[in-house]
Design a protein around this motif. Structure first.
Motif, PDB file in Angstrom:
ATOM      1  N   MET A   1      38.938  29.186  34.793  1.00  0.00           N
ATOM      2  CA  MET A   1      39.276  27.940  35.427  1.00  0.00           C
ATOM      3  C   MET A   1      38.055  27.059  35.622  1.00  0.00           C
ATOM      4  SD  MET A   1      42.145  28.946  38.174  1.00  0.00           S
ATOM      5  CE  MET A   1      43.431  30.048  37.715  1.00  0.00           C
ATOM      6  N   SER A  30      32.527  33.207  42.132  1.00  0.00           N
ATOM      7  CA  SER A  30      33.588  34.165  42.436  1.00  0.00           C
ATOM      8  C   SER A  30      33.620  34.483  43.924  1.00  0.00           C
ATOM      9  CB  SER A  30      33.383  35.438  41.623  1.00  0.00           C
ATOM     10  OG  SER A  30      34.361  36.389  41.932  1.00  0.00           O
ATOM     11  N   ASN A  33      34.279  30.919  46.127  1.00  0.00           N
ATOM     12  CA  ASN A  33      35.607  30.311  45.959  1.00  0.00           C
ATOM     13  C   ASN A  33      36.735  31.336  45.884  1.00  0.00           C
ATOM     14  OD1 ASN A  33      34.719  27.717  46.160  1.00  0.00           O
ATOM     15  ND2 ASN A  33      34.948  27.213  44.020  1.00  0.00           N
ATOM     16  N   HIS A  34      36.409  32.604  46.094  1.00  0.00           N
ATOM     17  CA  HIS A  34      37.417  33.659  46.212  1.00  0.00           C
ATOM     18  C   HIS A  34      38.327  33.750  44.975  1.00  0.00           C
ATOM     19  CE1 HIS A  34      36.076  33.370  50.347  1.00  0.00           C
ATOM     20  NE2 HIS A  34      36.452  32.109  50.353  1.00  0.00           N
ATOM     21  N   VAL A  35      37.705  33.747  43.789  1.00  0.00           N
ATOM     22  CA  VAL A  35      38.475  33.889  42.555  1.00  0.00           C
ATOM     23  C   VAL A  35      37.855  35.001  41.705  1.00  0.00           C
ATOM     24  CG1 VAL A  35      39.244  31.483  42.514  1.00  0.00           C
ATOM     25  CG2 VAL A  35      37.155  32.118  41.306  1.00  0.00           C
ATOM     26  N   TYR A  39      37.834  34.196  35.667  1.00  0.00           N
ATOM     27  CA  TYR A  39      38.223  32.784  35.621  1.00  0.00           C
ATOM     28  C   TYR A  39      37.064  31.863  35.242  1.00  0.00           C
ATOM     29  CZ  TYR A  39      42.567  33.608  38.309  1.00  0.00           C
ATOM     30  OH  TYR A  39      43.810  34.010  38.739  1.00  0.00           O
ATOM     31  N   HIS A  72      39.236  23.082  47.570  1.00  0.00           N
ATOM     32  CA  HIS A  72      38.327  24.031  48.206  1.00  0.00           C
ATOM     33  C   HIS A  72      37.680  23.335  49.407  1.00  0.00           C
ATOM     34  CE1 HIS A  72      38.646  27.106  45.110  1.00  0.00           C
ATOM     35  NE2 HIS A  72      38.562  26.141  44.208  1.00  0.00           N
ATOM     36  N   PRO A 121      44.105  25.866  44.515  1.00  0.00           N
ATOM     37  CA  PRO A 121      43.377  26.946  45.169  1.00  0.00           C
ATOM     38  C   PRO A 121      44.275  27.674  46.172  1.00  0.00           C
ATOM     39  CG  PRO A 121      41.991  25.010  45.037  1.00  0.00           C
ATOM     40  CD  PRO A 121      43.377  24.590  44.596  1.00  0.00           C
ATOM     41  N   GLU A 124      46.641  31.305  43.165  1.00  0.00           N
ATOM     42  CA  GLU A 124      46.329  32.014  41.919  1.00  0.00           C
ATOM     43  C   GLU A 124      47.216  33.239  41.692  1.00  0.00           C
ATOM     44  OE1 GLU A 124      42.644  29.890  43.308  1.00  0.00           O
ATOM     45  OE2 GLU A 124      43.995  31.315  44.280  1.00  0.00           O
ATOM     46  N   GLN A 125      47.464  34.025  42.729  1.00  0.00           N
ATOM     47  CA  GLN A 125      48.251  35.249  42.552  1.00  0.00           C
ATOM     48  C   GLN A 125      49.684  34.939  42.110  1.00  0.00           C
ATOM     49  OE1 GLN A 125      46.922  38.213  42.337  1.00  0.00           O
ATOM     50  NE2 GLN A 125      44.972  37.279  42.798  1.00  0.00           N
TER      51      GLN A 125
END
Length: 131
Positions: A1, A30, A33-35, A39, A72, A121, A124-125
């Motif tokens: 992303m 990662s 931004n908690h991804v 991505y 974000h 944001p 994603e799940q």
């Protein structure tokens, strides 16, 4: 992303330094931004010495432009910005005065990856489960 484009004058960074910088940008993005790291895209773009100018003079900066999805929190984006800038100096040895980091954003629905419009944001799940 997200995509980060690192622009330098040709031969400024060797392959190992590029790999280390890409790993640091990926790790930082990662975490902040908690991804998942899967991505994150990091691209290196090299230009001829006579193609980069600062203050109308040829220069050799490291320009890092990052794109993220709107939504974000501002404090996390500020943290992302400062940590990427610090990592760039630490990994490359380029003085901070020659490094410019910009984080740009636009709505998730303005981007598509793998034939799918990106999720906002935090969604994603559900996006992954739906595809």
């Amino acid at each position: 992303m997200p995509i980060y484009t690192c622009t330098t004058v040709a031969s400024t960074l060797d392959a190992q330094t590029k790999a280390e910088l890409a790993a640091e940008i990926t790790r930082i993005h990662s975490r902040v931004n908690h991804v998942p790291s899967t991505y994150i895209n990091v691209v290196f773009h090299e230009l001829a010495l006579d193609a980069v100018y600062t203050d109308a003079q040829q220069s050799q900066p490291l320009l890092i432009s990052g794109w993220v999805r709107t939504g974000h929190p501002d404090d996390e984006t500020s943290q992302l910005l400062s940590e990427v800038a610090e990592a760039a100096t630490r990994v490359t040895g380029i003085p901070s005065a020659r490094i410019l980091v910009i984080i740009q954003n636009s709505p998730a629905h303005f981007a598509m990856e793998g034939g799918r419009v990106l999720p906002n944001p935090g969604e994603e799940q559900a996006w992954l489960a739906g595809h």
